[in-house]
Design an enzyme around this catalytic site. Structure first.
Site, PDB file in Angstrom:
ATOM      1  N   ASP A  84      -7.434  -3.978  -0.167  1.00  0.00           N
ATOM      2  CA  ASP A  84      -8.287  -3.082  -0.935  1.00  0.00           C
ATOM      3  C   ASP A  84      -9.560  -2.886  -0.137  1.00  0.00           C
ATOM      4  OD1 ASP A  84      -8.365  -1.554  -3.471  1.00  0.00           O
ATOM      5  OD2 ASP A  84     -10.270  -2.600  -3.708  1.00  0.00           O
ATOM      6  N   SER A  85      -9.915  -1.630   0.038  1.00  0.00           N
ATOM      7  CA  SER A  85     -11.039  -1.353   0.916  1.00  0.00           C
ATOM      8  C   SER A  85     -11.874  -0.221   0.355  1.00  0.00           C
ATOM      9  CB  SER A  85     -10.519  -1.030   2.319  1.00  0.00           C
ATOM     10  OG  SER A  85      -9.320  -0.298   2.256  1.00  0.00           O
ATOM     11  N   THR A 134       0.841  -1.208   0.000  1.00  0.00           N
ATOM     12  CA  THR A 134       0.000   0.000   0.000  1.00  0.00           C
ATOM     13  C   THR A 134       0.863   1.241   0.000  1.00  0.00           C
ATOM     14  OG1 THR A 134      -1.811   1.134   1.128  1.00  0.00           O
ATOM     15  CG2 THR A 134      -0.170   0.122   2.546  1.00  0.00           C
ATOM     16  N   PHE A 175      -8.839   8.286   8.971  1.00  0.00           N
ATOM     17  CA  PHE A 175      -8.585   8.860   7.646  1.00  0.00           C
ATOM     18  C   PHE A 175      -9.791   8.614   6.742  1.00  0.00           C
ATOM     19  CE2 PHE A 175      -7.803   5.010   5.074  1.00  0.00           C
ATOM     20  CZ  PHE A 175      -7.629   4.067   6.063  1.00  0.00           C
ATOM     21  N   GLU A 217      -2.174  -0.297 -11.299  1.00  0.00           N
ATOM     22  CA  GLU A 217      -3.510   0.044 -11.766  1.00  0.00           C
ATOM     23  C   GLU A 217      -4.535  -0.941 -11.195  1.00  0.00           C
ATOM     24  OE1 GLU A 217      -5.787   1.178 -15.887  1.00  0.00           O
ATOM     25  OE2 GLU A 217      -3.733   0.402 -15.988  1.00  0.00           O
ATOM     26  N   LYS A 237      -3.222   3.181   6.478  1.00  0.00           N
ATOM     27  CA  LYS A 237      -3.443   1.725   6.520  1.00  0.00           C
ATOM     28  C   LYS A 237      -2.241   1.061   7.179  1.00  0.00           C
ATOM     29  CE  LYS A 237      -6.042   0.950   2.154  1.00  0.00           C
ATOM     30  NZ  LYS A 237      -5.975   0.253   0.857  1.00  0.00           N
ATOM     31  N   LYS A 266     -10.728   1.944  17.106  1.00  0.00           N
ATOM     32  CA  LYS A 266     -11.040   1.592  15.709  1.00  0.00           C
ATOM     33  C   LYS A 266     -10.509   0.201  15.391  1.00  0.00           C
ATOM     34  CE  LYS A 266     -10.365   2.892  10.866  1.00  0.00           C
ATOM     35  NZ  LYS A 266      -9.830   3.820   9.866  1.00  0.00           N
ATOM     36  N   ARG A 272     -10.891  -3.422   8.587  1.00  0.00           N
ATOM     37  CA  ARG A 272      -9.470  -3.789   8.452  1.00  0.00           C
ATOM     38  C   ARG A 272      -9.043  -4.677   9.625  1.00  0.00           C
ATOM     39  NH1 ARG A 272      -8.140   0.667   7.226  1.00  0.00           N
ATOM     40  NH2 ARG A 272      -8.329   0.147   5.032  1.00  0.00           N
TER      41      ARG A 272
HETATM   42  P1  ITT Z   1      -3.600   1.701  -1.684  1.00  0.00           P
HETATM   43  O1  ITT Z   1      -4.414   1.377  -2.929  1.00  0.00           O
HETATM   44  O2  ITT Z   1      -2.190   2.062  -1.997  1.00  0.00           O
HETATM   45  O3  ITT Z   1      -3.702   0.648  -0.620  1.00  0.00           O
HETATM   46  P2  ITT Z   1      -5.688   3.664  -1.249  1.00  0.00           P
HETATM   47  O4  ITT Z   1      -5.904   4.686  -0.171  1.00  0.00           O
HETATM   48  O5  ITT Z   1      -5.861   4.143  -2.673  1.00  0.00           O
HETATM   49  O6  ITT Z   1      -4.225   3.033  -1.024  1.00  0.00           O
HETATM   50  P3  ITT Z   1      -7.835   1.793  -1.728  1.00  0.00           P
HETATM   51  O7  ITT Z   1      -7.583   1.731  -3.197  1.00  0.00           O
HETATM   52  O8  ITT Z   1      -8.092   0.507  -1.000  1.00  0.00           O
HETATM   53  O9  ITT Z   1      -6.616   2.455  -0.951  1.00  0.00           O
HETATM   54  O10 ITT Z   1      -9.021   2.803  -1.510  1.00  0.00           O
HETATM   55  C1  ITT Z   1      -9.666   2.848  -0.314  1.00  0.00           C
HETATM   56  C2  ITT Z   1     -10.601   4.040  -0.254  1.00  0.00           C
HETATM   57  O11 ITT Z   1     -11.510   3.818   0.821  1.00  0.00           O
HETATM   58  C3  ITT Z   1      -9.856   5.327   0.061  1.00  0.00           C
HETATM   59  O12 ITT Z   1     -10.577   6.438  -0.439  1.00  0.00           O
HETATM   60  C4  ITT Z   1      -9.845   5.332   1.590  1.00  0.00           C
HETATM   61  O13 ITT Z   1      -9.770   6.620   2.120  1.00  0.00           O
HETATM   62  C5  ITT Z   1     -11.178   4.662   1.916  1.00  0.00           C
HETATM   63  N1  ITT Z   1     -10.986   3.834   3.120  1.00  0.00           N
HETATM   64  C6  ITT Z   1     -10.420   2.595   3.211  1.00  0.00           C
HETATM   65  N2  ITT Z   1     -10.323   2.192   4.486  1.00  0.00           N
HETATM   66  C7  ITT Z   1     -10.827   3.197   5.225  1.00  0.00           C
HETATM   67  C8  ITT Z   1     -10.978   3.407   6.598  1.00  0.00           C
HETATM   68  O14 ITT Z   1     -10.541   2.521   7.489  1.00  0.00           O
HETATM   69  N3  ITT Z   1     -11.537   4.543   6.995  1.00  0.00           N
HETATM   70  C9  ITT Z   1     -11.952   5.477   6.125  1.00  0.00           C
HETATM   71  N4  ITT Z   1     -11.830   5.382   4.797  1.00  0.00           N
HETATM   72  C10 ITT Z   1     -11.276   4.254   4.347  1.00  0.00           C
END
Ligand code: ITT
Length: 200
Positions: free
Chosen positions: A73-74, A14, A154, A44, A19, A177, A183
């Site tokens: 991925d979240s 990541t 965040f 991508e 995260k 949290k 997560r």
């Molecule tokens: P990586 O792909 O490098 O891991 P990213 O931030 O782009 O970083 P994702 O593609 O998984 O990660 O996108 C996750 C989105 O969902 C992103 O906008 C995060 O802010 C949000 N998100 C994920 N987990 C969260 C959490 O615990 N609390 C709040 N928002 C979260």
């Protein structure tokens, strides 16, 4: 002959520092070591599901580092928006503030009873060979608040309201949290699998 894979050290695939801090905090008292990925890392995310994207990230990081890698991925799925922004949560708008404002605007006319939502987190472990050795997808249920509140966490945390805590996710400490988040649940399942020794 069986090959034993060392799964006590994993690289976390990541670029999201939040995260990484959450996962490091949760692994503090375990003997699993997680390391961040150095330099540019932005594969991508072409998958149609959280799990596919978690694998894309994990495999890319494993290839680059030659270590087993954990992908996360979240995102946020809002029922009133048929599950959007979902896998597009990070692409929904350009900054956290804009993402939050856009979501609140989309839900402007949605009453509290219809504001249910869930955070989803897929975690995948991939090897440098491209083998996917583990995956799990976990949810955390809540509601979309009417206004942002709190400064911890965040992303969408300031508008993710947890009725049982009477607080948004951003009003909880990281420790709080990390007891209930999507997560935390996904990492819990990952740890169970790592510790059960099924990996060798
Ligand atoms: P990586 O792909 O490098 O891991 P990213 O931030 O782009 O970083 P994702 O593609 O998984 O990660 O996108 C996750 C989105 O969902 C992103 O906008 C995060 O802010 C949000 N998100 C994920 N987990 C969260 C959490 O615990 N609390 C709040 N928002 C979260």
């Amino acid at each position: 002959m069986f090959m034993t894979i060392n799964l006590t050290k994993l690289v976390f695939a990541t670029k999201n520092k939040n995260k990484l801090s959450e996962v490091k905090n949760m692994l503090e008292n375990s003997n699993i070591e997680i390391v961040g990925i150095e330099g540019e890392f932005d594969p991508e995310e072409t998958g149609a599901t959280f799990e596919e994207n978690a694998f894309i990230k994990a495999f890319e990081a494993a290839k680059i580092t030659n270590l087993p890698a954990l992908g996360d991925d979240s995102g946020l799925m809002v029922d009133a928006l048929d599950g959007r922004p979902g896998v597009y949560s990070s692409r929904y708008e350009k900054t956290d503030e804009k993402r939050i404002n856009k979501l609140l605007q989309e839900l402007e006319h949605t009453k509290q009873a219809a504001r249910s939502a869930r955070f989803v987190c897929s975690m995948v472990i991939a090897l440098p060979s491209g083998e996917k050795v583990f995956s799990t997808t976990q949810n955390c249920e809540g509601e979309i608040a009417f206004l942002p509140s709190g400064s911890e966490g965040f992303g969408y945390d300031p508008i993710f309201y947890l009725p049982e805590k009477n607080a948004t996710m951003a009003e909880l400490t990281m420790e709080e949290k990390n007891k209930l988040s999507h997560r935390a649940k996904a990492l819990g399942k990952t740890l169970e699998w790592l510790i059960s020794g099924k990996n060798n």
